[in-house]
Design a protein around this motif. Structure first.
Motif, PDB file in Angstrom:
ATOM      1  N   ILE A 109       0.839  -1.204   0.000  1.00 39.72           N
ATOM      2  CA  ILE A 109       0.000   0.000   0.000  1.00 39.72           C
ATOM      3  C   ILE A 109       0.872   1.250   0.000  1.00 39.72           C
ATOM      4  CG2 ILE A 109      -1.613   1.340   1.415  1.00 39.72           C
ATOM      5  CD1 ILE A 109      -2.853  -1.379   2.265  1.00 39.72           C
ATOM      6  N   THR A 110       1.920   1.240   0.810  1.00 41.78           N
ATOM      7  CA  THR A 110       2.805   2.404   0.888  1.00 41.78           C
ATOM      8  C   THR A 110       3.584   2.605  -0.404  1.00 41.78           C
ATOM      9  OG1 THR A 110       2.970   2.157   3.278  1.00 41.78           O
ATOM     10  CG2 THR A 110       4.680   3.443   2.197  1.00 41.78           C
ATOM     11  N   LEU A 111       3.975   1.527  -1.054  1.00 44.53           N
ATOM     12  CA  LEU A 111       4.717   1.650  -2.313  1.00 44.53           C
ATOM     13  C   LEU A 111       3.853   2.180  -3.452  1.00 44.53           C
ATOM     14  CD1 LEU A 111       6.858  -1.606  -2.312  1.00 44.53           C
ATOM     15  CD2 LEU A 111       7.698   0.731  -2.278  1.00 44.53           C
ATOM     16  N   THR A 112       2.555   2.001  -3.344  1.00 45.65           N
ATOM     17  CA  THR A 112       1.647   2.466  -4.384  1.00 45.65           C
ATOM     18  C   THR A 112       1.440   3.970  -4.223  1.00 45.65           C
ATOM     19  OG1 THR A 112       0.534   0.325  -4.273  1.00 45.65           O
ATOM     20  CG2 THR A 112      -0.610   2.061  -5.443  1.00 45.65           C
ATOM     21  N   PRO A 113       1.753   4.757  -5.252  1.00 49.99           N
ATOM     22  CA  PRO A 113       1.631   6.214  -5.152  1.00 49.99           C
ATOM     23  C   PRO A 113       0.220   6.660  -4.790  1.00 49.99           C
ATOM     24  CG  PRO A 113       2.860   5.622  -7.100  1.00 49.99           C
ATOM     25  CD  PRO A 113       2.309   4.344  -6.535  1.00 49.99           C
ATOM     26  N   GLY A 114       0.148   7.656  -3.920  1.00 49.21           N
ATOM     27  CA  GLY A 114      -1.133   8.215  -3.507  1.00 49.21           C
ATOM     28  C   GLY A 114      -1.658   7.605  -2.226  1.00 49.21           C
ATOM     29  N   THR A 115      -0.996   6.575  -1.698  1.00 50.74           N
ATOM     30  CA  THR A 115      -1.435   5.939  -0.461  1.00 50.74           C
ATOM     31  C   THR A 115      -0.239   5.699   0.455  1.00 50.74           C
ATOM     32  OG1 THR A 115      -1.243   3.758  -1.481  1.00 50.74           O
ATOM     33  CG2 THR A 115      -3.413   4.773  -1.512  1.00 50.74           C
ATOM     34  N   ILE A 116      -0.479   5.847   1.749  1.00 50.25           N
ATOM     35  CA  ILE A 116       0.551   5.588   2.751  1.00 50.25           C
ATOM     36  C   ILE A 116      -0.098   4.865   3.920  1.00 50.25           C
ATOM     37  CG2 ILE A 116       2.147   6.607   4.416  1.00 50.25           C
ATOM     38  CD1 ILE A 116       2.457   8.964   2.534  1.00 50.25           C
ATOM     39  N   THR A 117       0.467   3.750   4.335  1.00 49.19           N
ATOM     40  CA  THR A 117      -0.015   3.056   5.512  1.00 49.19           C
ATOM     41  C   THR A 117       0.468   3.815   6.739  1.00 49.19           C
ATOM     42  OG1 THR A 117       0.144   0.949   4.343  1.00 49.19           O
ATOM     43  CG2 THR A 117      -0.069   0.852   6.734  1.00 49.19           C
ATOM     44  N   VAL A 118      -0.488   4.326   7.500  1.00 46.65           N
ATOM     45  CA  VAL A 118      -0.158   5.117   8.682  1.00 46.65           C
ATOM     46  C   VAL A 118       0.100   4.194   9.871  1.00 46.65           C
ATOM     47  CG1 VAL A 118      -0.955   6.933  10.244  1.00 46.65           C
ATOM     48  CG2 VAL A 118      -1.534   7.036   7.820  1.00 46.65           C
ATOM     49  N   THR A 119      -0.816   3.260  10.109  1.00 49.31           N
ATOM     50  CA  THR A 119      -0.635   2.308  11.211  1.00 49.31           C
ATOM     51  C   THR A 119      -1.112   0.922  10.798  1.00 49.31           C
ATOM     52  OG1 THR A 119      -2.804   2.755  12.181  1.00 49.31           O
ATOM     53  CG2 THR A 119      -0.936   4.017  13.040  1.00 49.31           C
ATOM     54  N   LEU A 120      -0.523  -0.053  11.445  1.00 49.05           N
ATOM     55  CA  LEU A 120      -0.951  -1.448  11.339  1.00 49.05           C
ATOM     56  C   LEU A 120      -0.931  -1.995  12.749  1.00 49.05           C
ATOM     57  CD1 LEU A 120      -1.544  -4.220  10.123  1.00 49.05           C
ATOM     58  CD2 LEU A 120       0.873  -4.421   9.573  1.00 49.05           C
ATOM     59  N   GLU A 121      -2.114  -2.187  13.306  1.00 48.31           N
ATOM     60  CA  GLU A 121      -2.238  -2.711  14.666  1.00 48.31           C
ATOM     61  C   GLU A 121      -3.112  -3.951  14.623  1.00 48.31           C
ATOM     62  OE1 GLU A 121      -3.702   0.391  17.161  1.00 48.31           O
ATOM     63  OE2 GLU A 121      -1.965   1.675  16.801  1.00 48.31           O
ATOM     64  N   GLY A 122      -2.483  -5.101  14.851  1.00 44.89           N
ATOM     65  CA  GLY A 122      -3.214  -6.366  14.779  1.00 44.89           C
ATOM     66  C   GLY A 122      -3.614  -6.644  13.346  1.00 44.89           C
ATOM     67  N   ASP A 123      -4.907  -6.609  13.084  1.00 44.96           N
ATOM     68  CA  ASP A 123      -5.390  -6.810  11.717  1.00 44.96           C
ATOM     69  C   ASP A 123      -6.080  -5.559  11.175  1.00 44.96           C
ATOM     70  OD1 ASP A 123      -7.561  -6.949  13.365  1.00 44.96           O
ATOM     71  OD2 ASP A 123      -8.462  -8.693  12.409  1.00 44.96           O
ATOM     72  N   GLU A 124      -5.884  -4.426  11.838  1.00 43.48           N
ATOM     73  CA  GLU A 124      -6.511  -3.170  11.409  1.00 43.48           C
ATOM     74  C   GLU A 124      -5.467  -2.222  10.825  1.00 43.48           C
ATOM     75  OE1 GLU A 124      -9.266   0.433  13.153  1.00 43.48           O
ATOM     76  OE2 GLU A 124      -9.074  -1.415  14.294  1.00 43.48           O
ATOM     77  N   TYR A 125      -5.801  -1.719   9.652  1.00 42.47           N
ATOM     78  CA  TYR A 125      -4.931  -0.790   8.930  1.00 42.47           C
ATOM     79  C   TYR A 125      -5.552   0.595   8.954  1.00 42.47           C
ATOM     80  CZ  TYR A 125      -2.629  -4.841   6.846  1.00 42.47           C
ATOM     81  OH  TYR A 125      -1.931  -5.994   6.650  1.00 42.47           O
ATOM     82  N   GLN A 126      -4.687   1.580   8.980  1.00 40.20           N
ATOM     83  CA  GLN A 126      -5.110   2.960   8.809  1.00 40.20           C
ATOM     84  C   GLN A 126      -4.253   3.512   7.676  1.00 40.20           C
ATOM     85  OE1 GLN A 126      -4.767   5.263  12.365  1.00 40.20           O
ATOM     86  NE2 GLN A 126      -5.815   7.028  11.497  1.00 40.20           N
ATOM     87  N   VAL A 127      -4.912   3.919   6.581  1.00 40.29           N
ATOM     88  CA  VAL A 127      -4.206   4.323   5.371  1.00 40.29           C
ATOM     89  C   VAL A 127      -4.630   5.734   4.971  1.00 40.29           C
ATOM     90  CG1 VAL A 127      -3.799   3.758   2.940  1.00 40.29           C
ATOM     91  CG2 VAL A 127      -4.104   1.920   4.588  1.00 40.29           C
ATOM     92  N   HIS A 128      -3.635   6.574   4.710  1.00 39.86           N
ATOM     93  CA  HIS A 128      -3.904   7.916   4.192  1.00 39.86           C
ATOM     94  C   HIS A 128      -3.888   7.850   2.668  1.00 39.86           C
ATOM     95  CE1 HIS A 128      -2.897  11.951   2.728  1.00 39.86           C
ATOM     96  NE2 HIS A 128      -3.654  12.345   3.739  1.00 39.86           N
ATOM     97  N   CYS A 129      -4.972   8.347   2.061  1.00 36.57           N
ATOM     98  CA  CYS A 129      -5.085   8.353   0.601  1.00 36.57           C
ATOM     99  C   CYS A 129      -5.137   9.795   0.105  1.00 36.57           C
ATOM    100  CB  CYS A 129      -6.349   7.621   0.160  1.00 36.57           C
ATOM    101  SG  CYS A 129      -6.374   5.902   0.653  1.00 36.57           S
ATOM    102  N   LEU A 130      -4.476  10.022  -0.996  1.00 39.98           N
ATOM    103  CA  LEU A 130      -4.428  11.347  -1.593  1.00 39.98           C
ATOM    104  C   LEU A 130      -5.814  11.812  -2.031  1.00 39.98           C
ATOM    105  CD1 LEU A 130      -2.535  13.632  -2.479  1.00 39.98           C
ATOM    106  CD2 LEU A 130      -2.278  12.452  -4.659  1.00 39.98           C
ATOM    107  N   ASP A 131      -6.666  10.870  -2.435  1.00 41.14           N
ATOM    108  CA  ASP A 131      -8.007  11.197  -2.897  1.00 41.14           C
ATOM    109  C   ASP A 131      -8.945  10.049  -2.542  1.00 41.14           C
ATOM    110  OD1 ASP A 131      -9.748  13.044  -4.315  1.00 41.14           O
ATOM    111  OD2 ASP A 131      -9.836  11.542  -5.901  1.00 41.14           O
ATOM    112  N   LYS A 132     -10.235  10.359  -2.404  1.00 42.74           N
ATOM    113  CA  LYS A 132     -11.218   9.320  -2.083  1.00 42.74           C
ATOM    114  C   LYS A 132     -11.252   8.225  -3.136  1.00 42.74           C
ATOM    115  CE  LYS A 132     -14.437  11.968   0.711  1.00 42.74           C
ATOM    116  NZ  LYS A 132     -15.800  12.468   0.851  1.00 42.74           N
TER     117      LYS A 132
END
Length: 153
Positions: A109-132
């Motif tokens: 996800i982080t390597l894909t442009p426009g998205t960054i994985t902010v956190t990974l806790e257990g099985d829950e991800y929080q991802v920042h996306c440049l656009d919806k």
């Protein structure tokens, strides 16, 4: 792994003679026995690695293709003056079992442009996306499907 040990022996010696070959067969056997006995390795593990090898190559190819597609999406967002960018943070859970698969998904996800994985806790991800638009279908992406297949082996 045995064959890898033997090939490394031959490469490090720089030439093939009967003596080097016979000694290499013996040393490779001892090394293979050692890793099976003391490093929790087995022929079953080797078979699992071999089965996932081609899936891993396919995963890398899909990752490269998704990176290329995302590059064009991000470039079109940047180049178009009419489109208003709406950054968003997406939270989703995954059913991946192994830590390696979860981390591989986060890195993909982080390597894909426009998205960054902010956190990974257990099985829950929080991802920042440049656009919806870039956030759609993240929880059931091709990465998740391929990683599930790799875990099943």
């Amino acid at each position: 792994m045995y064959i890898l040990f033997f090939l490394l022996w031959v490469v490090f010696n720089g030439k093939i003679t009967v003596e080097i070959t016979l000694l290499g067969i013996g040393i490779a056997a001892v090394m293979y026995w050692f890793i099976c006995k003391y490093m929790d390795y087995s022929p079953k593990t080797e078979l699992k690695i071999a089965k996932n090898f081609f899936r891993g190559i396919w995963y890398v190819l899909v990752l490269v293709w998704e990176i290329i597609k995302a590059n064009f999406q991000v470039m079109s967002l940047i180049a178009s003056a009419k489109v208003e960018v709406e950054p968003t943070i997406v939270r989703f859970k995954t059913d991946l079992k192994t830590e390696a698969a979860k981390v591989a998904l986060a890195n993909s996800i982080t390597l894909t442009p426009g998205t960054i994985t902010v956190t990974l806790e257990g099985d829950e991800y929080q991802v920042h996306c440049l656009d919806k638009e870039l956030a759609e279908g993240m929880e059931d992406s091709t990465f998740v499907k391929l990683l599930r297949k790799m875990e099943q082996v």
